[in-house]
Design an enzyme around this catalytic site. Structure first.
Site, short mmCIF file in Angstrom:
data_model
loop_
_atom_site.label_atom_id
_atom_site.label_comp_id
_atom_site.label_asym_id
_atom_site.label_seq_id
_atom_site.Cartn_x
_atom_site.Cartn_y
_atom_site.Cartn_z
N TYR A 1 -45.35 14.68 -9.12
CA TYR A 1 -44.22 13.84 -8.70
C TYR A 1 -44.62 13.20 -7.38
CZ TYR A 1 -40.93 15.75 -12.11
OH TYR A 1 -40.28 16.08 -13.26
N ARG B 1 -27.86 17.66 -15.13
CA ARG B 1 -27.96 18.60 -16.27
C ARG B 1 -26.82 19.58 -16.12
NH1 ARG B 1 -34.48 19.23 -15.35
NH2 ARG B 1 -34.92 16.99 -15.50
N LYS C 1 -46.18 8.56 -16.59
CA LYS C 1 -45.33 9.20 -17.61
C LYS C 1 -43.86 8.83 -17.37
CE LYS C 1 -43.92 13.85 -19.18
NZ LYS C 1 -42.63 14.10 -18.51
N HIS D 1 -38.47 12.01 -20.75
CA HIS D 1 -38.42 13.30 -20.07
C HIS D 1 -37.63 14.31 -20.93
CE1 HIS D 1 -39.22 14.62 -15.73
NE2 HIS D 1 -38.76 15.73 -16.29
C1 LIG Z 1 -38.37 23.28 -19.05
C2 LIG Z 1 -38.95 21.90 -18.90
C3 LIG Z 1 -39.62 21.58 -17.73
C4 LIG Z 1 -40.16 20.31 -17.55
N1 LIG Z 1 -40.87 20.04 -16.43
C5 LIG Z 1 -41.43 18.82 -16.27
C6 LIG Z 1 -42.21 18.52 -15.13
O1 LIG Z 1 -42.42 19.35 -14.26
N2 LIG Z 1 -42.70 17.27 -15.03
C7 LIG Z 1 -42.50 16.31 -15.98
O2 LIG Z 1 -42.98 15.19 -15.85
N3 LIG Z 1 -41.81 16.58 -17.09
C8 LIG Z 1 -41.26 17.80 -17.26
N4 LIG Z 1 -40.57 18.07 -18.39
C9 LIG Z 1 -40.48 17.05 -19.47
C10 LIG Z 1 -41.64 17.20 -20.46
O3 LIG Z 1 -42.89 16.90 -19.88
C11 LIG Z 1 -41.49 16.27 -21.66
O4 LIG Z 1 -41.34 14.94 -21.21
C12 LIG Z 1 -40.34 16.60 -22.59
O5 LIG Z 1 -40.03 17.98 -22.60
C13 LIG Z 1 -40.74 16.14 -23.98
O6 LIG Z 1 -39.76 16.37 -24.90
P1 LIG Z 1 -39.74 17.63 -25.92
O7 LIG Z 1 -39.32 18.79 -25.13
O8 LIG Z 1 -38.73 17.15 -26.91
O9 LIG Z 1 -41.13 17.78 -26.53
C14 LIG Z 1 -40.01 19.33 -18.57
C15 LIG Z 1 -39.34 19.66 -19.76
C16 LIG Z 1 -38.81 20.92 -19.92
C17 LIG Z 1 -38.11 21.25 -21.21
C1 LIG Z 2 -38.51 21.51 -11.78
C2 LIG Z 2 -38.11 20.23 -12.46
C3 LIG Z 2 -37.96 19.11 -11.49
C4 LIG Z 2 -39.10 19.93 -13.53
C5 LIG Z 2 -38.69 18.87 -14.46
O1 LIG Z 2 -39.18 17.78 -14.43
C6 LIG Z 2 -37.70 19.12 -15.47
O2 LIG Z 2 -37.07 20.19 -15.45
O3 LIG Z 2 -37.50 18.27 -16.32
#
Ligand SMILES: Cc1cc2nc3c(=O)[nH]c(=O)nc-3n(C[C@H](O)[C@H](O)[C@H](O)COP(=O)(O)O)c2cc1C
Ligand SMILES: CC(C)CC(=O)C(=O)O
Length: 370
Positions: free
Chosen positions: A135, A170, A238, A262
């Site tokens: 980030y 959220r 991304k 995301h």
């Molecule tokens: C628990 C969790 C944590 C995530 N943390 C990040 C993160 O740190 N950075 C980020 O760019 N995306 C984060 N994401 C988003 C994922 O990279 C991704 O874009 C998304 O989960 C894709 O969708 P899907 O869960 O349907 O496969 C997170 C998603 C989840 C569920």
């Molecule tokens: C710790 C969060 C900021 C990570 C994230 O990108 C998410 O939870 O979707």
């Protein structure tokens, strides 16, 4: 094969059900949840139902090849692990186990900047297909420090997430007063910078409060030149959902983009990832690779995204289900299952090579559009 009380674990959904039994309720909400009324979260999954496959026959599918190369490195599957924060929330080994599982199938693992194991320990457990996600922090020295460490540890690309100038509302996390529990932490970043993530306050999400404090919401396209000047690693953006931003990404020297909302966790009501993919692929016009995430739960979903022009598909939640259900073996099993499903679908669709996957594989259901 992993077995649950109800039988063999055959699908991502089986891993999800196993994981749910094992993960604390507030952590489960953090993983499964999306922003606000979760319309985009649901749309990501349901978008796949609007397309049908057009199989070809008699094309010699005796061998099916899922290998793909990106930025000069080979991957045995086009299905990788996307960046998700704090893997130790669901397994004590955290990202080290994820790296072992991904390596066992030759899959890419994009490590979150909020990983709960050190970048170096993760690299030691991996066979080398690692990218680091970032980030944009107000304190740029946090970014440069991480970039140096990632380069030294052999990470081969950076993924800058651009859809989170602030964290989505959220509701589940806010109601739970979700905070990161004591012995889990984003260990790659100075503890003082991360302190707010541990502060539970009902009505608030601690990670959102932390992001408001530490993410730089003033970033514009012009700032990318600074990041470019800090590293020779490829930079992948991304969170691109429009043709306009895809064109700007190319213009400003991005080496790749990930079409992503995301996982429905940021702007509720945003376009489903799959719906955004064709316009981004068309705008980029082959200049740089387009990756995809959001709602991929089966090999046939991956096939659809690849046919629409994605070079690689990333999974967010499913690897966490695998990790919670079975540690490194669970991540391996989840990725192997999904890749096997993809190979199976490629054979039955009469397209044994990834290069054979194009829009001719797809048609919209009657009344729909691609
Ligand atoms: C628990 C969790 C944590 C995530 N943390 C990040 C993160 O740190 N950075 C980020 O760019 N995306 C984060 N994401 C988003 C994922 O990279 C991704 O874009 C998304 O989960 C894709 O969708 P899907 O869960 O349907 O496969 C997170 C998603 C989840 C569920
Ligand atoms: C710790 C969060 C900021 C990570 C994230 O990108 C998410 O939870 O979707």
């Amino acid at each position: 094969m992993t077995r649950s009380k109800t039988g063999p674990v055959l699908t991502a959904s089986d891993y999800q059900h196993l994981a749910r039994e094992l993960v604390d309720a507030d952590v489960w909400d953090f993983i499964e949840g999306g922003a606000e009324s979760e319309r985009t979260l649901r749309a990501n999954v349901s978008a796949f139902d609007r397309l049908r496959l057009r199989p070809r026959v008699m094309t010699d599918v005796s061998t099916v090849d899922t290998a793909v190369s990106l930025f000069g490195a080979g991957h045995r599957t086009p299905i990788g692990v996307g960046p998700t924060a704090y893997h130790r929330l669901v397994n004590p080994e955290g990202e080290v186990a994820t790296a072992r599982g991904a390596s066992a199938v030759g899959a890419l693992f994009v490590v979150s900047v909020f990983a709960s194991r050190s970048l170096e320990d993760i690299a030691a457990a991996s066979d080398g297909r690692l990218w680091l996600h970032l980030y944009w922090f107000r304190r740029r020295e946090v970014m440069t420090g991480l970039i140096r460490r990632a380069e030294d540890a052999g990470y081969t690309a950076l993924v800058l997430t651009v859809d989170a100038p602030r964290i989505g509302r959220r509701w589940r996390d806010m109601r739970n007063g979700f905070a990161i529990g004591g012995d889990v932490a984003a260990v790659n970043i100075d503890a003082a910078v991360m302190a707010l993530t541990h502060h539970s306050d009902v009505g608030h999400s601690a990670i959102a409060d932390h992001a408001a404090q530490s993410f730089d919401a003033a970033v514009t396209w012009a700032d990318l030149a600074w990041l470019r000047s800090q590293t020779r690693l490829p930079i992948v953006l991304k969170g691109i959902l429009t043709a306009e931003d895809a064109a700007l990404a190319v213009e400003h020297g991005a080496d790749g983009v990930v079409v992503s909302n995301h996982g429905g966790r940021q702007l509720d009501g945003a376009v489903a990832s799959l719906e955004a993919l064709p316009e981004v692929v068309d705008a980029v016009a082959g200049a740089i690779p387009v990756l995809f995430d959001g709602g991929v739960r089966r090999g046939t979903d991956a096939l659809v995204a690849l046919a629409l022009g994605a070079r690689m598909v990333l999974l967010g939640r499913p690897p966490l289900w695998g990790l919670a259900a079975g540690g490194a073996d669970g991540v391996e099993g989840l990725l192997r299952t999904t890749t096997d499903e993809l190979a199976h679908a490629m054979a039955l669709a009469g397209r044994p090579r990834l290069a054979d996957l194009d829009r001719s594989v797809l048609r919209a259901r009657p009344g729909g559009e691609l």
